[in-house]
Design a protein around this motif. Structure first.
Motif, PDB file in Angstrom:
ATOM      1  N   SER A   1       0.794  -1.118  -0.176  1.00 37.16           N
ATOM      2  CA  SER A   1      -0.248   0.231   0.221  1.00 37.16           C
ATOM      3  C   SER A   1       0.482   1.252  -0.299  1.00 37.16           C
ATOM      4  O   SER A   1       2.231   1.146   0.366  1.00 37.16           O
ATOM      5  CB  SER A   1      -0.864   0.287   1.067  1.00 37.16           C
ATOM      6  N   PHE A   2       0.140   2.255  -0.564  1.00 34.16           N
ATOM      7  CA  PHE A   2       0.589   3.216  -0.144  1.00 34.16           C
ATOM      8  C   PHE A   2       1.187   3.851   1.091  1.00 34.16           C
ATOM      9  O   PHE A   2       2.666   4.597   1.130  1.00 34.16           O
ATOM     10  CB  PHE A   2       0.540   4.888  -0.953  1.00 34.16           C
ATOM     11  N   GLN A   3       0.528   3.635   1.805  1.00 33.57           N
ATOM     12  CA  GLN A   3       0.982   4.044   3.457  1.00 33.57           C
ATOM     13  C   GLN A   3       2.088   3.197   3.823  1.00 33.57           C
ATOM     14  O   GLN A   3       2.437   3.382   4.773  1.00 33.57           O
ATOM     15  CB  GLN A   3      -0.559   4.038   4.673  1.00 33.57           C
ATOM     16  N   ALA A   4       1.954   2.088   3.151  1.00 37.44           N
ATOM     17  CA  ALA A   4       3.422   1.562   3.565  1.00 37.44           C
ATOM     18  C   ALA A   4       4.351   2.086   3.168  1.00 37.44           C
ATOM     19  O   ALA A   4       5.449   1.594   3.897  1.00 37.44           O
ATOM     20  CB  ALA A   4       3.354  -0.027   3.229  1.00 37.44           C
ATOM     21  N   LEU A   5       4.823   2.583   2.363  1.00 36.75           N
ATOM     22  CA  LEU A   5       5.762   3.166   1.211  1.00 36.75           C
ATOM     23  C   LEU A   5       6.005   4.248   2.166  1.00 36.75           C
ATOM     24  O   LEU A   5       6.912   4.138   2.538  1.00 36.75           O
ATOM     25  CB  LEU A   5       5.495   3.524   0.221  1.00 36.75           C
ATOM     26  N   VAL A   6       5.082   5.179   3.027  1.00 31.85           N
ATOM     27  CA  VAL A   6       5.358   6.562   3.977  1.00 31.85           C
ATOM     28  C   VAL A   6       5.833   6.312   4.815  1.00 31.85           C
ATOM     29  O   VAL A   6       6.790   6.579   5.567  1.00 31.85           O
ATOM     30  CB  VAL A   6       3.920   7.217   4.109  1.00 31.85           C
ATOM     31  N   ASP A   7       5.376   4.891   5.691  1.00 33.86           N
ATOM     32  CA  ASP A   7       5.922   4.579   7.155  1.00 33.86           C
ATOM     33  C   ASP A   7       7.124   3.624   6.449  1.00 33.86           C
ATOM     34  O   ASP A   7       7.968   4.522   7.309  1.00 33.86           O
ATOM     35  CB  ASP A   7       4.964   3.254   7.324  1.00 33.86           C
ATOM     36  N   ALA A   8       7.670   3.408   5.314  1.00 28.19           N
ATOM     37  CA  ALA A   8       8.789   2.953   5.881  1.00 28.19           C
ATOM     38  C   ALA A   8       9.583   4.247   5.048  1.00 28.19           C
ATOM     39  O   ALA A   8      10.907   3.978   5.824  1.00 28.19           O
ATOM     40  CB  ALA A   8       9.447   1.522   4.452  1.00 28.19           C
ATOM     41  N   ILE A   9       9.511   5.374   4.631  1.00 30.93           N
ATOM     42  CA  ILE A   9      10.439   6.187   4.023  1.00 30.93           C
ATOM     43  C   ILE A   9      10.472   7.087   5.197  1.00 30.93           C
ATOM     44  O   ILE A   9      11.992   7.830   6.067  1.00 30.93           O
ATOM     45  CB  ILE A   9       9.956   7.248   3.354  1.00 30.93           C
ATOM     46  N   GLU A  10       9.761   7.574   5.936  1.00 30.58           N
ATOM     47  CA  GLU A  10       9.611   8.024   7.736  1.00 30.58           C
ATOM     48  C   GLU A  10      10.745   7.514   8.555  1.00 30.58           C
ATOM     49  O   GLU A  10      11.427   7.726   9.430  1.00 30.58           O
ATOM     50  CB  GLU A  10       8.424   8.307   8.123  1.00 30.58           C
ATOM     51  N   GLY A  11      10.402   6.091   8.650  1.00 28.12           N
ATOM     52  CA  GLY A  11      11.181   5.109   9.317  1.00 28.12           C
ATOM     53  C   GLY A  11      12.748   4.980   9.171  1.00 28.12           C
ATOM     54  O   GLY A  11      13.481   5.474   9.802  1.00 28.12           O
ATOM     55  N   ASP A  12      12.667   4.792   7.344  1.00 30.32           N
ATOM     56  CA  ASP A  12      14.057   5.616   6.645  1.00 30.32           C
ATOM     57  C   ASP A  12      15.088   6.525   7.453  1.00 30.32           C
ATOM     58  O   ASP A  12      16.204   7.109   7.903  1.00 30.32           O
ATOM     59  CB  ASP A  12      14.475   4.981   5.396  1.00 30.32           C
ATOM     60  N   LYS A  13      13.953   7.628   7.215  1.00 35.82           N
ATOM     61  CA  LYS A  13      14.961   9.493   7.299  1.00 35.82           C
ATOM     62  C   LYS A  13      14.875   9.394   8.843  1.00 35.82           C
ATOM     63  O   LYS A  13      16.158   9.843   9.653  1.00 35.82           O
ATOM     64  CB  LYS A  13      13.184  10.089   7.296  1.00 35.82           C
TER      65      LYS A  13
END
Length: 278
Positions: free
Chosen positions: A237-249
């Motif tokens: 999902s798009f939200q899973a992508l956003v959550d992963a990016i926030e975790g990376d940051k």
């Protein structure tokens, strides 16, 4: 140990350029040491015999399906790092217990071995630092607008022309500076094809952990890349992508304060070029 179908005369020249390799491998078994080469299991069984280890206790890293098949026939667990993009299924069929996008993704503790002891902050693998610079170009236009993670994209050619730059796709961390500004910023960077969006071309997308007042397209961006966080992933999902990016940051912000990553903030490469006076 090394188990290779190559002849012994060709093995030494391959290992010699890597100074760390000397003294690391207790055994080197070559094609002429066994009756049958890969995909027969002979070379791996001979390697285990010389090391005094039962095959079932061996973990093999392979990049070719024939090698995966040989190790699996020997009764060993096999990590596959495919040399060809998109061929993962062939390696699983050959007997790989795990298919990795890069050796940087290997986690020996998943297979009953001791974990690596050099993960910074428990999440980032140190890499031999590589340095790349280029003019900031327009990307796909979705980083800031859709994801909330604006990127200062570099042309892929900049990465290809960079000595020492990795060819492994994934999420990396490091330091950045822009244009004539001496300020150094933390950054997290995606290198690859972005499987969620199914890109048709490889992209280099750094995100600087700083809020800029305006865009800086056309300015020179200088990067020192020193750590690896994770492989490229597809998401449900798009939200899973956003959550992963926030975790990376968040991970990038944290680990770049730790040694050895913190020391690269003072790298000379990040300084703007000195302008010559007329």
């Amino acid at each position: 140990a090394v188990a290779t179908s190559s002849g012994r005369p060709s093995v030494a020249p391959k290992l010699t350029p890597h100074g760390w390799a000397s003294g690391v491998f207790e055994q080197v078994v070559c094609g002429e040491d066994v009756a049958r080469g890969k995909p027969a299991p002979d070379i791996f069984l001979e390697c285990a015999r010389r090391c005094g280890v039962a095959p079932s206790r061996c973990l093999v890293v392979e990049d070719a399906p024939a090698g995966v098949e040989a190790a699996a026939k020997a009764g060993m667990r096999v990590l596959a790092v495919p040399s060809l993009r998109g061929a993962e299924e062939a390696y699983r069929t050959a007997g790989a217990c795990e298919v990795l996008k890069s050796l940087l993704d290997a986690r020996p503790e998943r297979h009953g071995l001791r974990p690596f002891g050099d993960l910074v902050g428990g999440v980032a693998a140190p890499v031999e630092a590589w340095r790349v610079a280029g003019e900031v170009i327009k990307g796909f236009g979705r980083g800031g607008k859709d994801i909330g993670c604006p990127t200062a994209n570099l042309p892929t050619e900049a990465l290809e022309a960079c000595p020492g730059a990795t060819s492994s796709c994934g999420i990396y961390v490091g330091w950045a500076s822009v244009g004539d500004d001496h300020t150094v910023h933390k950054m997290v960077m995606s290198v690859g094809w972005n499987p969620f969006y199914q890109n048709e071309r490889k992209s280099v997308e750094p995100h600087l952990l700083h809020t800029f007042a305006e865009d800086f397209y056309g300015a020179e961006l200088r990067l020192v890349v020193c750590g690896y966080l994770r492989p490229e992933l597809d998401f449900d999902s798009f939200q899973a992508l956003v959550d992963a990016i926030e975790g990376d940051k968040a991970n990038a912000h944290r680990v770049l304060d730790l040694a050895p990553f913190s020391g690269f903030a003072a790298d000379e490469y990040l300084r703007p070029p000195t302008k010559k006076s007329l």
